[in-house]
Motif scaffolding. Structure first.
Motif, PDB file in Angstrom:
ATOM      1  N   ASP A 115      10.966  -4.300  12.086  1.00 27.77           N
ATOM      2  CA  ASP A 115      11.021  -4.370  10.834  1.00 27.77           C
ATOM      3  C   ASP A 115      12.004  -3.627  10.321  1.00 27.77           C
ATOM      4  OD1 ASP A 115      11.287  -5.021   8.377  1.00 27.77           O
ATOM      5  OD2 ASP A 115       9.248  -5.917   8.208  1.00 27.77           O
ATOM      6  N   LYS A 116      13.463  -3.826   9.543  1.00 30.40           N
ATOM      7  CA  LYS A 116      13.785  -2.655   9.309  1.00 30.40           C
ATOM      8  C   LYS A 116      13.859  -3.066   8.007  1.00 30.40           C
ATOM      9  CE  LYS A 116      17.369  -1.669  12.928  1.00 30.40           C
ATOM     10  NZ  LYS A 116      18.742  -2.167  13.457  1.00 30.40           N
ATOM     11  N   THR A 117      13.927  -3.659   6.897  1.00 28.53           N
ATOM     12  CA  THR A 117      13.340  -3.567   6.072  1.00 28.53           C
ATOM     13  C   THR A 117      12.115  -2.685   5.323  1.00 28.53           C
ATOM     14  OG1 THR A 117      11.525  -5.526   6.081  1.00 28.53           O
ATOM     15  CG2 THR A 117      13.619  -6.686   6.283  1.00 28.53           C
ATOM     16  N   CYS A 118      11.110  -2.314   6.355  1.00 31.45           N
ATOM     17  CA  CYS A 118       9.921  -1.824   5.872  1.00 31.45           C
ATOM     18  C   CYS A 118      10.596  -0.224   5.573  1.00 31.45           C
ATOM     19  CB  CYS A 118       9.157  -1.475   7.055  1.00 31.45           C
ATOM     20  SG  CYS A 118       8.175  -2.594   6.961  1.00 31.45           S
ATOM     21  N   LEU A 119      12.209   0.430   6.044  1.00 32.32           N
ATOM     22  CA  LEU A 119      13.034   1.898   5.743  1.00 32.32           C
ATOM     23  C   LEU A 119      12.622   2.498   4.781  1.00 32.32           C
ATOM     24  CD1 LEU A 119      15.329   1.805   9.463  1.00 32.32           C
ATOM     25  CD2 LEU A 119      13.108   3.135   8.837  1.00 32.32           C
ATOM     26  N   GLU A 120      12.984   1.430   3.808  1.00 32.12           N
ATOM     27  CA  GLU A 120      13.708   2.017   2.532  1.00 32.12           C
ATOM     28  C   GLU A 120      12.227   2.250   1.916  1.00 32.12           C
ATOM     29  OE1 GLU A 120      15.802   3.623   0.342  1.00 32.12           O
ATOM     30  OE2 GLU A 120      17.236   2.574   0.895  1.00 32.12           O
ATOM     31  N   PRO A 121      10.759   1.603   2.429  1.00 29.78           N
ATOM     32  CA  PRO A 121      10.267   2.377   1.167  1.00 29.78           C
ATOM     33  C   PRO A 121       9.254   3.234   2.581  1.00 29.78           C
ATOM     34  CG  PRO A 121       9.408  -0.471   2.150  1.00 29.78           C
ATOM     35  CD  PRO A 121      10.904   0.334   2.169  1.00 29.78           C
ATOM     36  N   LEU A 122       9.699   3.150   3.376  1.00 30.68           N
ATOM     37  CA  LEU A 122       8.483   4.398   4.345  1.00 30.68           C
ATOM     38  C   LEU A 122       9.381   5.826   3.868  1.00 30.68           C
ATOM     39  CD1 LEU A 122       8.842   3.538   8.411  1.00 30.68           C
ATOM     40  CD2 LEU A 122       9.011   5.806   6.912  1.00 30.68           C
ATOM     41  N   LEU A 139       7.670   6.722   0.962  1.00 25.97           N
ATOM     42  CA  LEU A 139       6.352   7.029   0.884  1.00 25.97           C
ATOM     43  C   LEU A 139       7.328   8.490   1.130  1.00 25.97           C
ATOM     44  CD1 LEU A 139       3.700   7.015   1.264  1.00 25.97           C
ATOM     45  CD2 LEU A 139       3.714   5.643   3.397  1.00 25.97           C
ATOM     46  N   MET A 140       7.451   9.149   2.635  1.00 22.64           N
ATOM     47  CA  MET A 140       7.947   9.817   3.580  1.00 22.64           C
ATOM     48  C   MET A 140       7.757  11.483   2.215  1.00 22.64           C
ATOM     49  SD  MET A 140      10.046  10.492   6.309  1.00 22.64           S
ATOM     50  CE  MET A 140      11.113   9.406   5.818  1.00 22.64           C
ATOM     51  N   PHE A 141       8.931  11.308   1.003  1.00 22.10           N
ATOM     52  CA  PHE A 141       9.432  11.814   0.552  1.00 22.10           C
ATOM     53  C   PHE A 141       8.347  12.545  -0.752  1.00 22.10           C
ATOM     54  CE2 PHE A 141      13.159  11.672   2.430  1.00 22.10           C
ATOM     55  CZ  PHE A 141      14.000  12.481   2.628  1.00 22.10           C
ATOM     56  N   GLU A 142       8.314  11.248  -0.794  1.00 24.87           N
ATOM     57  CA  GLU A 142       6.616  11.563  -2.327  1.00 24.87           C
ATOM     58  C   GLU A 142       5.434  12.017  -1.877  1.00 24.87           C
ATOM     59  OE1 GLU A 142       4.858  10.932  -5.356  1.00 24.87           O
ATOM     60  OE2 GLU A 142       6.763  10.289  -5.299  1.00 24.87           O
ATOM     61  N   ARG A 143       5.437  11.851  -0.192  1.00 28.35           N
ATOM     62  CA  ARG A 143       3.623  12.865   0.009  1.00 28.35           C
ATOM     63  C   ARG A 143       4.861  14.263   0.211  1.00 28.35           C
ATOM     64  NH1 ARG A 143       1.307  10.438   5.519  1.00 28.35           N
ATOM     65  NH2 ARG A 143       0.995   8.210   4.896  1.00 28.35           N
ATOM     66  N   ASN A 144       5.996  14.471   0.244  1.00 27.83           N
ATOM     67  CA  ASN A 144       6.094  15.546   0.841  1.00 27.83           C
ATOM     68  C   ASN A 144       6.673  16.249  -0.042  1.00 27.83           C
ATOM     69  OD1 ASN A 144       8.232  17.754   2.484  1.00 27.83           O
ATOM     70  ND2 ASN A 144       9.269  17.897   0.897  1.00 27.83           N
ATOM     71  N   ARG A 145       6.772  15.904  -1.399  1.00 30.92           N
ATOM     72  CA  ARG A 145       6.622  16.565  -2.684  1.00 30.92           C
ATOM     73  C   ARG A 145       5.494  17.629  -2.771  1.00 30.92           C
ATOM     74  NH1 ARG A 145       8.954  11.935  -4.805  1.00 30.92           N
ATOM     75  NH2 ARG A 145      11.068  11.276  -4.452  1.00 30.92           N
ATOM     76  N   LYS A 146       4.621  16.370  -2.504  1.00 34.41           N
ATOM     77  CA  LYS A 146       3.092  16.885  -3.050  1.00 34.41           C
ATOM     78  C   LYS A 146       2.576  17.639  -1.566  1.00 34.41           C
ATOM     79  CE  LYS A 146       2.553  12.325  -5.551  1.00 34.41           C
ATOM     80  NZ  LYS A 146       0.850  11.111  -5.118  1.00 34.41           N
ATOM     81  N   GLY A 147       3.223  17.870  -0.966  1.00 36.12           N
ATOM     82  CA  GLY A 147       2.715  19.051   0.691  1.00 36.12           C
ATOM     83  C   GLY A 147       1.530  18.208   0.998  1.00 36.12           C
ATOM     84  N   GLN A 148       1.643  17.406   1.222  1.00 35.99           N
ATOM     85  CA  GLN A 148       1.168  16.072   2.230  1.00 35.99           C
ATOM     86  C   GLN A 148       2.299  15.944   3.967  1.00 35.99           C
ATOM     87  OE1 GLN A 148       0.517  12.588  -0.170  1.00 35.99           O
ATOM     88  NE2 GLN A 148      -1.285  13.611  -0.887  1.00 35.99           N
ATOM     89  N   TYR A 149       0.499  15.426   3.868  1.00 35.11           N
ATOM     90  CA  TYR A 149       1.352  15.165   6.279  1.00 35.11           C
ATOM     91  C   TYR A 149       2.521  14.300   5.956  1.00 35.11           C
ATOM     92  CZ  TYR A 149       1.304  14.029  10.822  1.00 35.11           C
ATOM     93  OH  TYR A 149       1.136  13.779  12.335  1.00 35.11           O
ATOM     94  N   THR A 150       3.639  14.517   6.697  1.00 35.78           N
ATOM     95  CA  THR A 150       4.658  13.666   6.837  1.00 35.78           C
ATOM     96  C   THR A 150       5.276  13.285   7.854  1.00 35.78           C
ATOM     97  OG1 THR A 150       6.292  15.361   6.584  1.00 35.78           O
ATOM     98  CG2 THR A 150       5.605  14.051   5.031  1.00 35.78           C
ATOM     99  N   PHE A 151       4.274  14.355   9.374  1.00 34.39           N
ATOM    100  CA  PHE A 151       4.838  14.011  10.744  1.00 34.39           C
ATOM    101  C   PHE A 151       4.761  12.512  11.323  1.00 34.39           C
ATOM    102  CE2 PHE A 151       4.524  18.914  10.088  1.00 34.39           C
ATOM    103  CZ  PHE A 151       5.797  18.833  10.458  1.00 34.39           C
ATOM    104  N   GLY A 187       0.894  -1.334  -0.289  1.00 33.17           N
ATOM    105  CA  GLY A 187       0.010  -0.261  -0.702  1.00 33.17           C
ATOM    106  C   GLY A 187       0.867   1.179   0.368  1.00 33.17           C
ATOM    107  N   CYS A 188       2.886   1.157   0.767  1.00 36.31           N
ATOM    108  CA  CYS A 188       2.916   2.059   0.266  1.00 36.31           C
ATOM    109  C   CYS A 188       2.815   2.992  -0.949  1.00 36.31           C
ATOM    110  CB  CYS A 188       3.865   2.088   1.257  1.00 36.31           C
ATOM    111  SG  CYS A 188       5.389   1.214   0.248  1.00 36.31           S
TER     112      CYS A 188
END
Length: 307
Positions: free
Chosen positions: A124-131, A134-146, A97-98
């Motif tokens: 689960d550190k394998t989730c860090l790359e997709p996380l 997702l975080m940077f993609e949302r930031n590009r769109k001005g979405q919530y990232t905190f 879903g990310c």
């Protein structure tokens, strides 16, 4: 199948599902139960599924995932507690879903919750790359990232600093801006005018020098504009050993630490850095250095700094 339809929009997916169910109910249900089904498709179709009373056909994983999502959206699930067997469900929800950042705020909240549990509770550190993606993609769109930022650092893994630093080399100005904000506590980020490439090199070097002596502080953006996400344990960098309770240290090291603790912060940092560099340059000289009184060690460190 449903993912390909979802790529054309949420309403298109709902219409396609209704059309298929009217024509071939068994085929529609079969596609819902397949392993290839993603959480985003399931989430978008959840109301159609409920209207048609198809919950009993979904399978344990899908039912559990919708239950988690409903609890998060309705605020019934306030704490970051987990139940037995939830890990594979949360992993499927987040990994499948990310990639989506356009399914609404409620969906984003579910993704944030899954990320926090996977990283903080299940480690689960394998989730860090997709996380991070997702975080940077949302930031590009001005979405919530905190919440994603908090989950990212809750991994307590210095590698997350390197993942953020890589974004300094990206062409998108918003990527660079977020990376700088995440890494603002690093000493080399005090000069805001430095080029991103220089800051990247500096961040990589800082992590390499301090990786084994970093402690996660738990500070977040709620602690101010410059949260100290990780702190260097200078006393262990000085001893050149992994952090350990004082009672487990040899008496000689405990005595050194007592003298070290009495120093001011700048001198502790100077001495720790000198010890670190000396050991890498010449292990025999470092061992001799550590046998000297702390006052003599300080003299040697200052002589090198001034020289």
């Amino acid at each position: 199948y449903w993912d390909g339809v979802l790529a054309r929009g949420t309403e298109h997916l709902r219409d396609a599902f209704r059309t298929l169910y009217a024509r071939d109910a068994y085929g529609a249900i079969h596609l819902l139960c397949g392993e290839a089904l993603s959480f985003p498709a399931l989430y978008v179709l959840r109301r159609e599924i409920a209207k048609l009373g198809l919950q009993t056909f979904l399978g344990a994983r899908n039912v559990a995932a919708l239950g988690i999502a409903d609890d998060v959206v309705s605020s019934k699930r306030r704490g970051h507690h987990t139940a037995p067997g939830e890990y594979p469900v949360l992993k499927w929800m987040f990994v499948s879903g990310c990639k989506h950042t356009d399914l609404g705020e409620e969906y984003d909240t579910v993704m944030d919750f899954a990320a926090i549990l996977l990283v903080r509770e299940f480690r689960d550190k394998t989730c860090l790359e997709p996380l991070a993606r997702l975080m940077f993609e949302r930031n590009r769109k001005g979405q919530y990232t905190f919440d994603l930022e908090w989950a990212f650092f809750e991994s307590r893994d210095p590698d997350c600093l390197l993942m953020a630093a890589k974004r300094l080399l990206f062409a998108d100005a918003k990527d660079v801006e977020l990376a700088r904000r995440l890494l603002c506590f690093l000493p080399c980020f005090a000069q805001k005018t430095d080029a991103p490439e220089m800051q990247y090199q500096c961040a990589v070097q800082w992590v390499a020098q301090n990786r084994h002596y970093l402690a996660y502080t738990g500070e977040s953006s709620q602690n101010g504009n410059r949260p100290q996400r990780f702190a260097v344990l200078h006393e262990f960098k000085y001893l050149q050993r992994p952090p350990a309770p004082e009672r487990e240290l040899p008496e000689r090291e405990r005595a050194l630490l007592r003298d070290f603790a009495a120093l001011d912060a700048d001198t502790r940092e100077l001495l720790a850095q000198y010890s670190h560099l000396l050991r890498r340059r010449n292990a025999a000289q470092w061992r001799a250095f550590m046998q000297k009184p702390v006052s003599r060690q300080i003299e040697a460190a200052k002589a090198v700094r001034h020289g």
